[in-house]
Design a protein around this motif. Structure first.
Motif, mmCIF file in Angstrom:
data_model
loop_
_atom_site.group_PDB
_atom_site.id
_atom_site.type_symbol
_atom_site.label_atom_id
_atom_site.label_comp_id
_atom_site.label_asym_id
_atom_site.label_seq_id
_atom_site.Cartn_x
_atom_site.Cartn_y
_atom_site.Cartn_z
ATOM 1 N N ARG A 8 -10.038 5.874 -12.172
ATOM 2 C CA ARG A 8 -10.759 6.775 -11.273
ATOM 3 C C ARG A 8 -9.935 7.090 -10.031
ATOM 4 O O ARG A 8 -9.882 8.240 -9.582
ATOM 5 C CB ARG A 8 -12.097 6.152 -10.869
ATOM 6 C CG ARG A 8 -13.033 7.123 -10.135
ATOM 7 C CD ARG A 8 -13.444 8.248 -11.062
ATOM 8 N NE ARG A 8 -14.347 9.187 -10.408
ATOM 9 C CZ ARG A 8 -14.812 10.300 -10.967
ATOM 10 N NH1 ARG A 8 -14.442 10.617 -12.196
ATOM 11 N NH2 ARG A 8 -15.630 11.100 -10.323
ATOM 12 N N ASN A 9 -9.269 6.078 -9.475
ATOM 13 C CA ASN A 9 -8.423 6.316 -8.304
ATOM 14 C C ASN A 9 -7.286 7.273 -8.631
ATOM 15 O O ASN A 9 -6.952 8.165 -7.849
ATOM 16 C CB ASN A 9 -7.846 4.991 -7.796
ATOM 17 C CG ASN A 9 -8.887 4.107 -7.157
ATOM 18 O OD1 ASN A 9 -9.868 4.593 -6.606
ATOM 19 N ND2 ASN A 9 -8.685 2.808 -7.235
ATOM 20 N N GLN A 42 -8.624 10.871 -8.853
ATOM 21 C CA GLN A 42 -8.880 11.459 -7.539
ATOM 22 C C GLN A 42 -7.585 11.900 -6.875
ATOM 23 O O GLN A 42 -7.529 12.946 -6.211
ATOM 24 C CB GLN A 42 -9.616 10.445 -6.668
ATOM 25 C CG GLN A 42 -11.039 10.181 -7.141
ATOM 26 C CD GLN A 42 -11.691 9.015 -6.424
ATOM 27 O OE1 GLN A 42 -11.019 8.141 -5.871
ATOM 28 N NE2 GLN A 42 -13.013 8.982 -6.443
ATOM 29 N N LEU A 43 -6.524 11.131 -7.056
ATOM 30 C CA LEU A 43 -5.236 11.499 -6.471
ATOM 31 C C LEU A 43 -4.680 12.750 -7.133
ATOM 32 O O LEU A 43 -4.148 13.647 -6.454
ATOM 33 C CB LEU A 43 -4.254 10.335 -6.626
ATOM 34 C CG LEU A 43 -2.951 10.443 -5.833
ATOM 35 C CD1 LEU A 43 -3.230 10.611 -4.361
ATOM 36 C CD2 LEU A 43 -2.098 9.201 -6.060
ATOM 37 N N SER A 99 2.793 7.017 -6.723
ATOM 38 C CA SER A 99 1.803 7.967 -7.241
ATOM 39 C C SER A 99 2.251 9.404 -6.998
ATOM 40 O O SER A 99 2.080 10.272 -7.850
ATOM 41 C CB SER A 99 0.449 7.723 -6.572
ATOM 42 O OG SER A 99 0.013 6.409 -6.801
ATOM 43 N N TRP A 122 -0.525 0.957 -11.864
ATOM 44 C CA TRP A 122 -1.216 1.583 -10.739
ATOM 45 C C TRP A 122 -2.460 0.766 -10.409
ATOM 46 O O TRP A 122 -3.315 0.524 -11.249
ATOM 47 C CB TRP A 122 -1.601 3.020 -11.077
ATOM 48 C CG TRP A 122 -2.689 3.556 -10.208
ATOM 49 C CD1 TRP A 122 -3.988 3.756 -10.551
ATOM 50 C CD2 TRP A 122 -2.573 3.933 -8.835
ATOM 51 N NE1 TRP A 122 -4.695 4.229 -9.487
ATOM 52 C CE2 TRP A 122 -3.860 4.348 -8.409
ATOM 53 C CE3 TRP A 122 -1.524 3.950 -7.921
ATOM 54 C CZ2 TRP A 122 -4.110 4.789 -7.115
ATOM 55 C CZ3 TRP A 122 -1.780 4.385 -6.632
ATOM 56 C CH2 TRP A 122 -3.045 4.804 -6.240
ATOM 57 N N GLY A 142 -4.265 1.284 -7.247
ATOM 58 C CA GLY A 142 -5.044 1.872 -6.166
ATOM 59 C C GLY A 142 -4.757 1.189 -4.843
ATOM 60 O O GLY A 142 -3.669 0.676 -4.596
ATOM 61 N N MET A 143 -5.768 1.126 -4.005
ATOM 62 C CA MET A 143 -5.632 0.502 -2.693
ATOM 63 C C MET A 143 -5.951 -0.987 -2.787
ATOM 64 O O MET A 143 -6.924 -1.389 -3.407
ATOM 65 C CB MET A 143 -6.569 1.171 -1.688
ATOM 66 C CG MET A 143 -6.338 2.669 -1.533
ATOM 67 S SD MET A 143 -4.684 3.075 -0.902
ATOM 68 C CE MET A 143 -4.829 2.475 0.779
ATOM 69 N N CYS A 177 0.826 -1.210 0.000
ATOM 70 C CA CYS A 177 0.000 0.000 0.000
ATOM 71 C C CYS A 177 0.852 1.249 0.000
ATOM 72 O O CYS A 177 0.619 2.178 -0.777
ATOM 73 C CB CYS A 177 -0.923 -0.012 1.217
ATOM 74 S SG CYS A 177 -1.980 1.443 1.367
ATOM 75 N N LEU A 182 -9.211 1.305 -13.061
ATOM 76 C CA LEU A 182 -8.231 1.827 -12.114
ATOM 77 C C LEU A 182 -8.026 3.332 -12.248
ATOM 78 O O LEU A 182 -7.483 3.966 -11.349
ATOM 79 C CB LEU A 182 -6.889 1.121 -12.318
ATOM 80 C CG LEU A 182 -6.904 -0.413 -12.217
ATOM 81 C CD1 LEU A 182 -5.522 -0.965 -12.561
ATOM 82 C CD2 LEU A 182 -7.325 -0.857 -10.829
#
Length: 302
Positions: A175-176, A179-180, A43, A134, A136-137, A36, A173
């Protein structure tokens, strides 16, 4: 005041941090974080790199001096290095029966039905090329194969002139990532200049994807796209087709795409590989199952 991230970017080079290439990064920087934390660190480096001046990014315009030679020439699947043949993805028949794939053109298309292994091989190839995906979480899963992300260890690749950086795109993926970018732009609005000047979050999914494509594909490298049409209307797919055609013709960018879209498959000069056969085989656009289904539908209806 210069931050640790800015110092890393200056030390690691101008383009490599954009795409997650490990070649310029100290090994301990990559492996000392858990999954994580590593995702978040990568990122941050990726986004901060976009805040450099445009001249420092070494962006290439549509007409460049780059040789049309492909960055990635071929991949061989080393079956003798499979850890098992009983678990996914090593139990996929098409992976077991295919020996190698060549990449003779700037755009390569993987096409086939769901579950044939297109995205699986695309991601494995991306990892083998040392290009970060990438994700995300990470979240808990009910059941997963321990071998799921190990296919890249059984791939041997041949570069035309040494490894290059690159990128990986997946609508699910993205969208994450958007947002970042938006969170960072809240403190550094100039960041959005590299994505058309607008927040990626406030645009539609397709609009934000196009802003990303038009920015990132100006950079020399090897770019992977996993079913990008999922976020795009037919009209927007045509816009992406224009971007792919222009950037590949410029000679600096190579694309490998997994898709169900006949529109994207029609990219001029693309090499189309069919995953509906016993082995991965190159085929003509008009002979793909997707093309035939769409042609039949529009000719005779449902």
């Amino acid at each position: 005041m210069e931050t640790d991230v800015n110092r890393k970017i200056k030390g690691y080079g101008k383009i490599k941090p954009l795409f997650g290439s490990r070649s310029g990064v100290d090994r301990e920087d990559w492996f000392r974080f858990n999954s994580c934390k590593k995702q978040l660190t990568l990122s941050i480096i990726f986004i901060r790199a976009f805040q450099l001046n445009g001249d420092e990014l070494d962006r290439q315009p549509a007409a460049t001096h780059w040789s049309p030679l492909m960055h990635l020439k071929s991949v061989r699947i080393a079956h003798d290095r499979f850890p098992t043949t009983e678990a996914y993805p090593f139990n996929l028949p098409i992976i077991q029966h295919t020996a190698a794939i060549d990449f003779p053109s700037p755009v390569t298309v993987f096409t086939g039905e769901n579950g044939t292994g297109k995205s699986t091989l695309l991601k494995a190839l991306c990892r083998r090329c040392n290009i970060h995906i990438w994700e995300g979480m990470h979240r808990a899963r009910y059941k997963a194969s321990r071998y799921e992300n190990l296919l890249h260890l059984s791939l041997d690749i041949v570069w035309a002139d040494g490894a290059v950086p690159g990128s990986f795109f997946s609508p699910e993926l993205f969208r994450n990532f958007s947002q970042l970018v938006d969170e960072w732009a809240a403190g550094s609005p100039g960041l959005l200049t590299y994505f058309g000047g607008q927040s990626l979050v406030t645009q539609s999914h397709g609009q934000s994807c196009m802003a990303y494509f038009q920015s990132i594909y100006q950079v020399k490298g090897l770019h992977f796209l996993d079913e990008p049409e999922a976020a795009l209307s037919p009209k927007t797919q045509l816009r992406l087709l224009d971007v792919l055609s222009a950037m590949s013709a410029a000679g600096h960018a190579q694309f490998i795409i997994s898709t169900h879209s006949p529109i994207l498959m029609s990219c001029p000069g693309a090499s189309v590989y069919d995953f509906n056969q016993p082995t991965i085989a190159r085929t003509a656009y008009e002979k793909t199952r997707h093309y035939k289904i769409y042609k039949e539908f529009f000719s005779h209806g449902a």
